[in-house]
Design an enzyme around this catalytic site. Structure first.
Site, PDB file in Angstrom:
ATOM      1  N   ASP A 203    -109.584  28.882  40.841  1.00 53.01           N
ATOM      2  CA  ASP A 203    -110.331  29.591  39.813  1.00 53.01           C
ATOM      3  C   ASP A 203    -109.942  31.071  39.821  1.00 53.01           C
ATOM      4  OD1 ASP A 203    -112.749  29.223  38.001  1.00 53.01           O
ATOM      5  OD2 ASP A 203    -113.416  30.929  39.203  1.00 53.01           O
ATOM      6  N   GLU A 272    -105.578  29.574  37.745  1.00 51.86           N
ATOM      7  CA  GLU A 272    -106.049  29.973  36.410  1.00 51.86           C
ATOM      8  C   GLU A 272    -105.868  31.478  36.245  1.00 51.86           C
ATOM      9  OE1 GLU A 272    -110.285  30.079  33.962  1.00 51.86           O
ATOM     10  OE2 GLU A 272    -110.156  30.665  36.055  1.00 51.86           O
TER      11      GLU A 272
HETATM   12  C1  NOJ Z   1    -113.337  30.265  35.418  1.00 56.14           C
HETATM   13  C2  NOJ Z   1    -113.967  28.933  35.200  1.00 56.14           C
HETATM   14  O1  NOJ Z   1    -113.068  28.093  34.560  1.00 56.14           O
HETATM   15  C3  NOJ Z   1    -115.235  29.163  34.407  1.00 56.14           C
HETATM   16  O2  NOJ Z   1    -115.813  27.959  34.009  1.00 56.14           O
HETATM   17  C4  NOJ Z   1    -116.175  29.987  35.239  1.00 56.14           C
HETATM   18  O3  NOJ Z   1    -117.325  30.292  34.491  1.00 56.14           O
HETATM   19  C5  NOJ Z   1    -115.511  31.282  35.675  1.00 56.14           C
HETATM   20  N1  NOJ Z   1    -114.209  31.065  36.217  1.00 56.14           N
HETATM   21  C6  NOJ Z   1    -116.318  31.969  36.733  1.00 56.14           C
HETATM   22  O4  NOJ Z   1    -116.173  31.263  37.927  1.00 56.14           O
END
Ligand code: NOJ
Length: 540
Positions: A203, A272
């Protein structure tokens, strides 16, 4: 210990499961790990290579699991650690790799580390989060903003200091400049490696480090593009994110993480990336085989029907990526489902969904498919009173949050809650999803689901589509084409994303049409003609 380098993940198709909404085995209205295990044969039958599970760790669920309060345990809502072990075992028996989310950048404010850190300036965890003094006038240390709205700093009166949160106030950012924090996080990753997982989705992988001097972010200059990955109505998109994210020290952490993963066989990562210049970061983070294996950006997750834009993303990444590796997705738990975003509901929806699958699985890179994409689900319409996503509230109605892509999977069209649960689900099932349920589509040989199963198997025969190089990109107002090639083969792919016939020229060569993929097209006189929403495949 590591035996040999394996690249199963290159060109792999990864199926993303959002556990709350996949299948509810204990009938409490929230999906769970035993529910996922029960439905794994369905996932395997799609012909995908791996699953990625969104967070199932202990959490107060303020951000539905992306706010972890214990990295090493399963939230009771989802089951137990034994349920997880069982899931991994069944997935492996079915030939599926298991990737799990790791939300390392921040914890929940209910995590024991934060509970300890927040009480004083001299406790053992006092430097585990990003704490800073106020400016002399009492205001926050700098101008950084939270993605979810408002200032990125929250006052803690016990310490008389602010702490940093890039997301919710209840998601404090860990201090990655502290080696003890890094050591503990790597240990939690090791915990899951030892349970037999095959990889991680990381993440917010470029949010780990912040500028030590806490300098103000500059505003956008004329000509700067607004930051991708957040709605244009969010003030976060009005800053250049020069100091709050994507710091050079991040590379050091990624190398440490990779050194740990390399002690195990066949592990992969997909990070990500949300950044002002995401494709460059994707290339950098996946270069040199010593950091991430793959990364995804929001470049294809926020756009719709724009062939020239698609072509420019492809050319930009091809120009930058060298030995790195992309992972593409058209839908996930953070964005409007692609069927709706691309306007397919107003077109031939099934044909549109099919061509989008062909497109995303023909790009050079791996692919994440999001649960329900194989059914062609449109974005669910959730009224304000039922909104659960905390991100949906501050920017309503221009931005409605992420609940519309997180509603329950429809399994049985004629059952209550589409067979997801006999209890009232945490988000309502969209009535338009009933007729698209798995059981309905399994009875139709021309359904989207049937096409996914056939097409993903067909694609696997062509190594060139899995990890070949990419060249000859050309687009027009209706669609685009490019070539994938390796030492053995050149394979041309073309996509018509419009509702009228499209003709596009072929690169030099004696192209022969391929069959078995389920699309219609005509090759003639150095060009290919495709009916609306069709793909073409030819080889020399
Ligand atoms: C990215 C995640 O994909 C999302 O769903 C989340 O709200 C944020 N990071 C915060 O962790």
């Amino acid at each position: 210990m590591k035996q040999q380098e394996s690249t199963w993940w290159r060109g792999a198709v990864i199926y993303q499961i959002y556990p709350r909404s996949f299948y509810d085995a204990n009938q409490d209205g929230i999906g769970d790990l035993p529910g996922i295990t029960q439905q794994l044969p369905y996932v395997a039958a799609l012909g995908v290579d791996a699953i990625w599970l969104s967070p199932f760790f202990k959490s107060p669920m303020k951000d539905f699991g992306y706010d972890v309060s214990d990295y090493r345990d399963v939230d009771p809502l989802f089951g137990t650690l034994d349920d997880f072990k069982q899931l991994v075992q069944v997935a492996h028996e079915l030939g599926l790799k298991v990737m799990i989310d790791q939300v390392l950048s921040h914890t929940s404010d209910e995590h024991a580390w934060f509970q300890e850190s927040r009480v004083s300036r001299d406790n053992p965890k006092s430097d585990w989060y990003v704490w800073a003094d106020p400016k002399p006038d009492g205001t926050p240390p700098n101008n950084w903003l939270s993605i979810f709205g408002g200032c990125a700093w929250q006052w803690e009166s016990r310490r008389q200091q602010y702490y940093l949160h890039n997301f919710l106030v209840s998601q404090p950012d860990l201090n990655f400049h502290n080696p003890e924090v890094v050591e503990h996080l790597l240990d939690t990753v090791k915990f899951w490696l030892d349970l037999g997982v095959d990889g991680f989705r990381l993440d917010t992988v470029n949010f780990y480090m912040h500028d030590r001097q806490l300098r103000d972010n500059p505003g956008l200059s004329a000509g700067d593009s607004k930051s991708l990955g957040v709605p244009g109505t969010n003030p976060y998109s009005m800053q250049k994110h020069q100091y709050d994210i994507s710091q050079p020290e991040n590379l050091g952490f990624l190398k440490k993480l990779r050194a740990l993963l390399d002690q195990y066989d066949d592990i992969t990562t997909v990070g990500e990336i949300g950044d002002d210049n995401p494709l460059a970061l994707m290339a950098q983070y996946t270069a040199d085989n010593d950091k991430l294996h793959m990364a995804y950006t929001f470049d294809l997750l926020n756009i719709h029907r724009k062939p020239d834009y698609l072509a420019s993303v492809i050319e930009k990444i091809e120009g930058a990526i060298n030995d790195g590796w992309a992972c593409w997705a058209l839908s996930n738990h953070d964005v409007v489902r692609c069927i709706t975003r691309w306007g397919a509901e107003e077109a031939d929806q099934v044909a549109y969904g099919k061509v989008l699958l062909a497109l995303v699985t023909s790009l050079r890179g791996s692919v994440c498919l999001y649960q329900g994409e194989e059914l062609g689900l449109p974005e669910a319409d959730i009224p304000f009173e039922k909104i659960q996503d905390p991100y949906g509230i501050p920017f309503w109605p221009e931005y409605k949050g992420r609940d519309g892509c997180r509603t329950p999977m429809p399994w049985v069209g004629d059952e209550g809650n589409a067979g997801f649960s006999s209890a009232e689900p945490w988000l309502p099932v969209d009535p338009r999803h009933n007729s698209l349920a798995v059981d309905k589509q399994e009875q139709q040989s021309d359904s989207m689901l049937a096409h996914y199963r056939t097409y993903l198997r067909w694609r696997k025969q062509f190594a060139v589509l899995v990890d070949g190089e990419l060249s000859d990109v050309q687009s027009n107002a209706q669609g685009l084409r490019f070539v994938r090639y390796n030492d053995e083969q050149r394979l041309l792919v073309a996509f018509n994303l419009s509702d009228s016939d499209m003709t596009i020229s072929l690169p030099e060569g004696n192209w022969q049409a391929l069959e078995g993929h389920g699309f219609a097209f005509r090759l003639e006189n150095g060009s290919v003609t495709l009916p609306p929403y069709q793909a073409a495949f030819a080889t020399t």
